[in-house]
Scaffold this active site. Structure first.
Site, PDB file in Angstrom:
ATOM      1  CB  CYS A  68       5.095 -10.445  23.470  1.00 58.37           C
ATOM      2  SG  CYS A  68       6.695 -10.038  24.209  1.00 58.37           S
TER       3      CYS A  68
ATOM      4  CG  LEU B 263       9.442  -6.783  20.298  1.00 56.49           C
ATOM      5  CD1 LEU B 263      10.118  -7.021  18.954  1.00 56.49           C
ATOM      6  CD2 LEU B 263       8.518  -5.570  20.211  1.00 56.49           C
ATOM      7  CB  ALA B 264      13.851 -10.251  22.870  1.00 58.62           C
ATOM      8  CB  ILE B 265      12.231  -4.860  24.756  1.00 54.11           C
ATOM      9  CG1 ILE B 265      11.656  -4.711  23.335  1.00 54.11           C
ATOM     10  CG2 ILE B 265      12.661  -3.503  25.305  1.00 54.11           C
ATOM     11  CD1 ILE B 265      10.496  -3.767  23.241  1.00 54.11           C
TER      12      ILE B 265
ATOM     13  CG  ASN C 198       1.413  -7.586  24.759  1.00 51.28           C
ATOM     14  OD1 ASN C 198       2.483  -7.108  24.396  1.00 51.28           O
ATOM     15  ND2 ASN C 198       0.249  -7.077  24.394  1.00 51.28           N
ATOM     16  N   GLY C 199       3.863  -6.886  27.331  1.00 48.46           N
ATOM     17  CA  GLY C 199       4.000  -5.581  27.950  1.00 48.46           C
ATOM     18  C   GLY C 199       5.315  -5.386  28.661  1.00 48.46           C
TER      19      GLY C 199
ATOM     20  CB  THR D 137     -11.033   9.084  12.700  1.00 47.17           C
ATOM     21  OG1 THR D 137     -12.166   9.777  12.183  1.00 47.17           O
ATOM     22  CG2 THR D 137     -10.018  10.087  13.212  1.00 47.17           C
TER      23      THR D 137
ATOM     24  NE  ARG E  50      -8.071  11.518   8.977  1.00 42.81           N
ATOM     25  CZ  ARG E  50      -9.314  11.832   9.339  1.00 42.81           C
ATOM     26  NH1 ARG E  50     -10.323  11.635   8.503  1.00 42.81           N
ATOM     27  NH2 ARG E  50      -9.561  12.328  10.535  1.00 42.81           N
TER      28      ARG E  50
END
Length: 455
Positions: free
Chosen positions: A2, A51-53, A75-76, A330, A333
């Site tokens: 989240c 972010l609902a998981i 968050n996690g 890097t 990329r």
């Protein structure tokens, strides 16, 4: 994952300040498009983009302990939340949990264990706790820095924490990355020695690396022990209440993750059935596409192959830089195809993917490792690489996927797996030149890739 934003000990507790915090939090709403939450207590503000998981219906944040005296924005993912919850209930049988969210346990655990909470968690996480019982606050980041977190200080002496720098740049006189494997407590801010930070993650391979003189591990390589540790790392990351898949380039690391997940999913009742979905991206005709396709066919995954042109990659660079918040060439990329692929994955309704980051740092998989003069130098370089992951590969994997609201989970950086893999005698990881040169093709006609250094 989240997006979290905290403003703590502000000199302004009025509605204008609340509106300002909400406006700043919107800058990272791409990380959590499913719901927005805000909690204010006096001059402390916790904002959350979800972010609902796990538990999509009732796990909105911030979350609280039973008495609502402790609030947490997370968050996690906490993979051992069930065992932690069981231990709490065994100690406090009448305690009530309000949701099925894996993150709610943090508030109850802090109430019970205090500053120990971060060291008891198995997962990837960044979180901020507000304790209204004494007006203190506590923040922590996972051991390797898989999740992103920044801390800053305002002109008025306020402390700010956010998942992305863009939320802090206009309010803080200075800000920095929150160090992985540390917690920050307002109770310790007066200490000139720690300045509020305490390292809670102290694995044996860190202690060996920091010893004077440095030590190298000597545990013999046991393939059964290593395999079981990695299988457990993959399977615990399949915890999800929403559709998920695996990033599959056809290389050794992503193929191992896919192989374990595709076998495990057959015995699980997931929202997408018992067939694993895999995803790969590349320029037309690229070796990744060919190798990923062949591995997918061998494993029997439902494979999704995406292509992009060089011009499409160039066109995306400015957006990539805005999201990953670095000018490292890097990293940019490597982030560009992952950024483009994540958008396609989200369009399919997928919110979570397993990925293979971390394997080359743990096992010395980059090409230059063959130049290590001895096992001691080899080991020390692997530790340096693991400790720098939060600045490069973890940053890339987190932010290029979360730009589209997709969560990347990385089994090779599992805490228990690292204990096993980093304890192996480094000689076992080094190239044995007496056994000849590495073949250029596998028995299945897949290329043996040479890894370049990404950090």
């Amino acid at each position: 994952m989240c997006g979290i934003l905290a403003c703590l000990q502000s000199t302004d507790d009025g509605p204008e300040m609340r509106a300002r915090v909400l406006a700043l939090s919107r800058r990272q709403r791409h990380r959590g498009p499913d719901w927005s939450g805000m909690f204010q207590w006096k001059n402390f503000f916790l904002a959350h983009e979800r972010l609902a998981i796990i538990d999509p219906t009732s796990g909105d944040q911030p979350l609280f302990n039973e008495g609502k005296t402790i609030a947490v924005a997370v968050n996690g993912e906490i993979y051992n939340h069930k065992s932690l919850k069981a231990a709490i209930l065994q100690k406090h049988p009448n305690k009530k949990f309000a949701t099925q969210s894996d993150c709610e346990v943090i508030s109850h655990l802090y109430e019970d264990q205090g500053d120990k909470v971060a060291s008891l968690l198995d997962g990837m996480f960044s979180f901020v706790i507000l304790d209204s019982r004494d007006g203190s606050f506590y923040a922590a980041r996972d051991p390797i820095g898989i999740t992103s977190l920044y801390i800053g200080w305002g002109k008025d002496g306020s402390v700010w924490l956010a998942s992305e720098m863009k939320c802090l740049k206009d309010e803080c006189v200075r800000f920095q990355q929150f160090p992985p494997g540390h917690y920050f407590s307002s109770k310790d801010m007066g200490s000139s020695k720690t300045q509020g930070f305490t390292r809670y993650y102290n694995p044996q391979f860190y202690l060996d690396f920091e010893a004077s003189p440095p030590r190298s591990p000597s545990t013999p390589y046991d393939p059964k022990v290593l395999r079981e540790a990695f299988e457990a790392a993959v399977i615990k990351r399949m915890m999800s209440d929403v559709p998920f898949g695996v990033l599959l380039s056809g290389g050794l690391d992503s193929s191992l993750v896919a192989a374990i997940a595709s076998r495990a999913i057959k015995s699980q009742d997931t929202v997408w059935g018992n067939r694993l979905h895999s995803f790969c991206i590349g320029l037309p005709g690229s070796p990744d596409l060919k190798a990923g396709r062949e591995v997918a066919q061998f494993l029997g995954t439902d494979h999704h192959e995406f292509t992009f042109t060089v011009q499409e990659g160039i066109d995306a660079i400015s957006d990539v830089i805005q999201h990953i918040e670095t000018y490292d060439v890097t990293t940019i990329r490597a982030s560009t195809p992952m950024f483009l692929m994540s958008r396609k994955i989200k369009a399919l309704g997928v919110k979570m993917v397993l990925s293979g980051e971390g394997s080359d740092e743990v096992f010395g998989g980059y090409l230059y490792f063959h130049k290590a003069p001895n096992k001691d130098e080899f080991f020390q370089e692997t530790v340096r690489k693991v400790q720098a992951l939060h600045q490069y590969d973890c940053l890339r994997a987190n932010k290029s996927t979360m730009a589209w609201g997709v969560e990347a989970r990385v089994p090779f950086l599992d805490r228990n797996f690292l204990d096993v893999a980093m304890a192996i005698d480094p000689t076992e990881k080094m190239i044995d030149r007496s056994k000849g040169e590495q073949q250029t093709l596998t028995p299945h006609d897949c290329p043996c890739y040479s890894k370049i250094m990404l950090c």
